[in-house]
Design an enzyme around this catalytic site. Structure first.
Site, PDB file in Angstrom:
ATOM      1  N   ILE A   1       0.854  -1.193   0.000  1.00 49.04           N
ATOM      2  CA  ILE A   1       0.000   0.000   0.000  1.00 49.04           C
ATOM      3  C   ILE A   1       0.887   1.238   0.000  1.00 49.04           C
ATOM      4  O   ILE A   1       1.848   1.341   0.776  1.00 49.04           O
ATOM      5  CB  ILE A   1      -0.948  -0.028   1.222  1.00 49.04           C
ATOM      6  CG1 ILE A   1      -1.859  -1.270   1.115  1.00 49.04           C
ATOM      7  CG2 ILE A   1      -1.793   1.249   1.274  1.00 49.04           C
ATOM      8  CD1 ILE A   1      -2.828  -1.456   2.247  1.00 49.04           C
TER       9      ILE A   1
ATOM     10  N   HIS B   1       9.235   3.659  -0.579  1.00 45.65           N
ATOM     11  CA  HIS B   1       9.317   2.209  -0.398  1.00 45.65           C
ATOM     12  C   HIS B   1       8.416   1.451  -1.354  1.00 45.65           C
ATOM     13  O   HIS B   1       8.768   0.412  -1.887  1.00 45.65           O
ATOM     14  CB  HIS B   1       8.936   1.849   1.042  1.00 45.65           C
ATOM     15  CG  HIS B   1      10.116   1.493   1.858  1.00 45.65           C
ATOM     16  ND1 HIS B   1      10.883   2.436   2.481  1.00 45.65           N
ATOM     17  CD2 HIS B   1      10.680   0.296   2.114  1.00 45.65           C
ATOM     18  CE1 HIS B   1      11.869   1.828   3.098  1.00 45.65           C
ATOM     19  NE2 HIS B   1      11.773   0.540   2.892  1.00 45.65           N
TER      20      HIS B   1
ATOM     21  N   PHE C   1       1.832 -13.680 -10.149  1.00 46.83           N
ATOM     22  CA  PHE C   1       1.985 -12.373  -9.480  1.00 46.83           C
ATOM     23  C   PHE C   1       0.628 -11.949  -8.904  1.00 46.83           C
ATOM     24  O   PHE C   1      -0.149 -11.256  -9.557  1.00 46.83           O
ATOM     25  CB  PHE C   1       2.481 -11.389 -10.540  1.00 46.83           C
ATOM     26  CG  PHE C   1       2.801 -10.005 -10.065  1.00 46.83           C
ATOM     27  CD1 PHE C   1       4.011  -9.719  -9.450  1.00 46.83           C
ATOM     28  CD2 PHE C   1       1.920  -8.959 -10.289  1.00 46.83           C
ATOM     29  CE1 PHE C   1       4.327  -8.423  -9.057  1.00 46.83           C
ATOM     30  CE2 PHE C   1       2.226  -7.659  -9.895  1.00 46.83           C
ATOM     31  CZ  PHE C   1       3.430  -7.394  -9.278  1.00 46.83           C
TER      32      PHE C   1
HETATM   33  N1  RBF Z   1       5.602  -5.201   2.822  1.00 48.61           N
HETATM   34  C1  RBF Z   1       4.415  -5.417   2.247  1.00 48.61           C
HETATM   35  O1  RBF Z   1       4.105  -6.558   1.909  1.00 48.61           O
HETATM   36  N2  RBF Z   1       3.530  -4.379   2.038  1.00 48.61           N
HETATM   37  C2  RBF Z   1       3.819  -3.088   2.371  1.00 48.61           C
HETATM   38  O2  RBF Z   1       2.976  -2.203   2.160  1.00 48.61           O
HETATM   39  C3  RBF Z   1       5.085  -2.827   2.956  1.00 48.61           C
HETATM   40  N3  RBF Z   1       5.440  -1.558   3.274  1.00 48.61           N
HETATM   41  C4  RBF Z   1       6.673  -1.333   3.815  1.00 48.61           C
HETATM   42  C5  RBF Z   1       7.048  -0.018   4.141  1.00 48.61           C
HETATM   43  C6  RBF Z   1       8.294   0.223   4.702  1.00 48.61           C
HETATM   44  C7  RBF Z   1       8.682   1.630   5.033  1.00 48.61           C
HETATM   45  C8  RBF Z   1       9.175  -0.882   4.964  1.00 48.61           C
HETATM   46  C9  RBF Z   1      10.556  -0.657   5.591  1.00 48.61           C
HETATM   47  C10 RBF Z   1       8.817  -2.155   4.644  1.00 48.61           C
HETATM   48  C11 RBF Z   1       7.561  -2.413   4.083  1.00 48.61           C
HETATM   49  N4  RBF Z   1       7.167  -3.718   3.769  1.00 48.61           N
HETATM   50  C12 RBF Z   1       5.958  -3.932   3.183  1.00 48.61           C
HETATM   51  C13 RBF Z   1       8.016  -4.887   4.140  1.00 48.61           C
HETATM   52  C14 RBF Z   1       8.939  -5.350   3.021  1.00 48.61           C
HETATM   53  O3  RBF Z   1       8.191  -6.080   2.054  1.00 48.61           O
HETATM   54  C15 RBF Z   1      10.050  -6.273   3.584  1.00 48.61           C
HETATM   55  O4  RBF Z   1       9.452  -7.306   4.341  1.00 48.61           O
HETATM   56  C16 RBF Z   1      11.037  -5.524   4.463  1.00 48.61           C
HETATM   57  O5  RBF Z   1      11.527  -4.383   3.803  1.00 48.61           O
HETATM   58  C17 RBF Z   1      12.229  -6.446   4.867  1.00 48.61           C
HETATM   59  O6  RBF Z   1      12.939  -6.881   3.700  1.00 48.61           O
END
Ligand code: RBF
Length: 165
Positions: A90, A96, A121
């Site tokens: 989201i 990010h 996907f």
């Molecule tokens: N993972 C998701 O599946 N959906 C997200 O919306 C999402 N937003 C993130 C926002 C930030 C600022 C960070 C640091 C990570 C986010 N992640 C999200 C986690 C990401 O997919 C992953 O698990 C981490 O960055 C560790 O590699």
């Protein structure tokens, strides 16, 4: 022009999954969305005769890890015919979102080509939570259901092409 919504798929066009083994990688981030997506995928696979024991499920922390999860599954479970990757990213205030979406779309493409197996996907990439809810069993269907139908169609395609090669 009518928008294509695979949740309105024609059931008569969905191949039987009898005898297929299918992996599902589920991201834990936004689990209120990824859980109904996964449920939709699992229900659909069963509806089209994939055996319960032939649906192999793993969880990864976030969508970024879907690539590694799919790669590890295909490497370690040689019987897999396809992997469905389920996540929800989201849009937030930082960049990010862009980095994760880009990494996952490119990463999953690379995994599919490396293992020569369909990698699906099923990643929602939305501006807000409501858009995600609408696509996880809401007014725009369930993208997990579509992922399962896509997996069955791609496995059938692969098997047909390999039979003729
Ligand atoms: N993972 C998701 O599946 N959906 C997200 O919306 C999402 N937003 C993130 C926002 C930030 C600022 C960070 C640091 C990570 C986010 N992640 C999200 C986690 C990401 O997919 C992953 O698990 C981490 O960055 C560790 O590699």
């Amino acid at each position: 022009m009518k928008k294509t919504n695979l949740s309105d798929y024609d059931p008569s066009q969905v191949p039987s999954g009898n005898g297929y083994t299918i992996g599902i990688v589920i991201a834990e981030w936004n689990s209120e969305i990824t859980t109904p997506l996964a449920d939709g995928a699992i229900e659909t696979l069963k509806k089209y005769h994939v055996d319960n024991q032939d649906i192999r499920i793993v969880h990864v922390p976030g969508s970024f890890e879907l690539t590694t999860g799919a790669d590890l599954m295909l490497k370690n479970i040689p019987s897999l015919d396809a992997v469905i990757c389920i996540g929800c990213v989201i849009q937030g205030e930082t960049r990010h979102f862009d980095f994760i979406c880009e990494a996952v779309s490119q990463g999953l493409t690379n995994v599919a080509l490396k293992h020569e197996k369909p990698v699906i996907f099923s990643l929602l990439t939305t501006n807000n939570m409501q858009q995600a809810i609408d696509r996880a069993g809401g007014k725009h269907g369930n993208k997990g259901v579509e992922g399962a139908v896509t997996a069955l169609k791609m496995i059938k395609l692969q098997k047909e092409l390999e039979k003729n090669s």
